[in-house]
Scaffold this motif. Structure first.
Motif, PDB file in Angstrom:
ATOM      1  N   ARG A   3     -62.522  65.755  -6.203  1.00 15.90           N
ATOM      2  CA  ARG A   3     -62.730  64.611  -5.326  1.00 15.90           C
ATOM      3  C   ARG A   3     -63.243  65.103  -3.978  1.00 15.90           C
ATOM      4  N   LEU A   4     -64.319  64.469  -3.515  1.00 18.94           N
ATOM      5  CA  LEU A   4     -64.928  64.830  -2.234  1.00 18.94           C
ATOM      6  C   LEU A   4     -65.008  63.587  -1.363  1.00 18.94           C
ATOM      7  N   MET A  34     -70.842  74.750  -3.099  1.00 19.36           N
ATOM      8  CA  MET A  34     -70.799  73.488  -2.374  1.00 19.36           C
ATOM      9  C   MET A  34     -71.988  73.379  -1.445  1.00 19.36           C
ATOM     10  N   GLY A  35     -72.325  72.167  -1.117  1.00 19.74           N
ATOM     11  CA  GLY A  35     -73.475  71.987  -0.238  1.00 19.74           C
ATOM     12  C   GLY A  35     -73.534  70.599   0.362  1.00 19.74           C
ATOM     13  N   TRP A  36     -74.454  70.447   1.283  1.00 17.70           N
ATOM     14  CA  TRP A  36     -74.769  69.172   1.920  1.00 17.70           C
ATOM     15  C   TRP A  36     -76.190  68.777   1.544  1.00 17.70           C
ATOM     16  N   PHE A  37     -76.347  67.503   1.238  1.00 15.21           N
ATOM     17  CA  PHE A  37     -77.643  66.950   0.887  1.00 15.21           C
ATOM     18  C   PHE A  37     -77.851  65.679   1.689  1.00 15.21           C
ATOM     19  N   ARG A  38     -79.087  65.256   1.816  1.00 13.19           N
ATOM     20  CA  ARG A  38     -79.348  64.015   2.538  1.00 13.19           C
ATOM     21  C   ARG A  38     -80.454  63.237   1.853  1.00 13.19           C
ATOM     22  N   GLN A  39     -80.417  61.946   2.122  1.00  9.83           N
ATOM     23  CA  GLN A  39     -81.433  61.076   1.539  1.00  9.83           C
ATOM     24  C   GLN A  39     -81.803  60.007   2.533  1.00  9.83           C
ATOM     25  N   ALA A  40     -83.080  59.960   2.872  1.00  4.67           N
ATOM     26  CA  ALA A  40     -83.605  58.925   3.754  1.00  4.67           C
ATOM     27  C   ALA A  40     -84.150  57.790   2.893  1.00  4.67           C
ATOM     28  N   PRO A  41     -84.215  56.576   3.435  1.00  4.39           N
ATOM     29  CA  PRO A  41     -84.739  55.442   2.663  1.00  4.39           C
ATOM     30  C   PRO A  41     -86.128  55.722   2.094  1.00  4.39           C
ATOM     31  N   GLY A  42     -86.286  55.497   0.815  1.00  4.74           N
ATOM     32  CA  GLY A  42     -87.572  55.695   0.172  1.00  4.74           C
ATOM     33  C   GLY A  42     -87.921  57.123  -0.154  1.00  4.74           C
ATOM     34  N   TYR A  94     -74.635  63.610   2.021  1.00  3.72           N
ATOM     35  CA  TYR A  94     -73.667  63.742   0.943  1.00  3.72           C
ATOM     36  C   TYR A  94     -73.195  65.184   0.829  1.00  3.72           C
ATOM     37  N   CYS A  95     -71.912  65.356   0.586  1.00  2.00           N
ATOM     38  CA  CYS A  95     -71.441  66.677   0.213  1.00  2.00           C
ATOM     39  C   CYS A  95     -71.333  66.716  -1.311  1.00  2.00           C
ATOM     40  N   ALA A  96     -71.473  67.893  -1.862  1.00  5.58           N
ATOM     41  CA  ALA A  96     -71.463  68.045  -3.301  1.00  5.58           C
ATOM     42  C   ALA A  96     -70.848  69.367  -3.692  1.00  5.58           C
TER      43      ALA A  96
END
Length: 125
Positions: A3-4, A34-42, A94-96
């Motif tokens: 769980r994150l 583990m890592g950090w990811f990001r997502q911008a709209p579109g 997001y963390c993963a």
């Protein structure tokens, strides 16, 4: 079950700083990548920073020198310190975590099988 829970996002002006946190539970410390990811709209989700079980770290070219990934092993919290933020850093972060031992720092998002819920970062110019 892993769980994150990610938190710490917010709205800042360009040049400001934020620290994201990701509380992790349900896995053996030091076993997973583990890592950090990001997502911008579109846009597609992209890697920001990650580390693997060998202790290697990877950063996206766009954040090198500004972002730092770290982990408090006692508390099982993953951090992302973000300095000198730019409007293009805006997005859902997001963390993963991955339970696959072949995943290395810099592996793409599809390599990770556990995800936090995301925390929004908005940087205004």
């Amino acid at each position: 079950e892993v769980r994150l829970v990610a938190f710490g996002g917010g709205s800042v002006q360009a040049g400001g700083s934020l620290r994201l946190s990701c509380a992790a539970s349900g896995y053996a410390d030091g076993t997973y990548s583990m890592g950090w990811f990001r997502q911008a709209p579109g846009k597609e989700r992209e890697g920001v920073a990650s580390f693997d079980s060998d202790g290697d770290m990877s950063y996206a070219d766009s954040v090198k020198g500004r972002f730092t990934i770290s982990k408090d092993h006692d508390k099982n919290i993953l951090y992302l310190k973000m300095n000198s933020l730019k409007p293009e850093d805006s997005g859902m972060y997001y963390c993963a975590a991955s339970t696959h031992d072949w995943v290395k720092a810099g592996s793409p998002p599809g390599s990770y099988n556990y995800w936090g819920q995301g925390t929004q970062v908005t940087v205004s110019s």
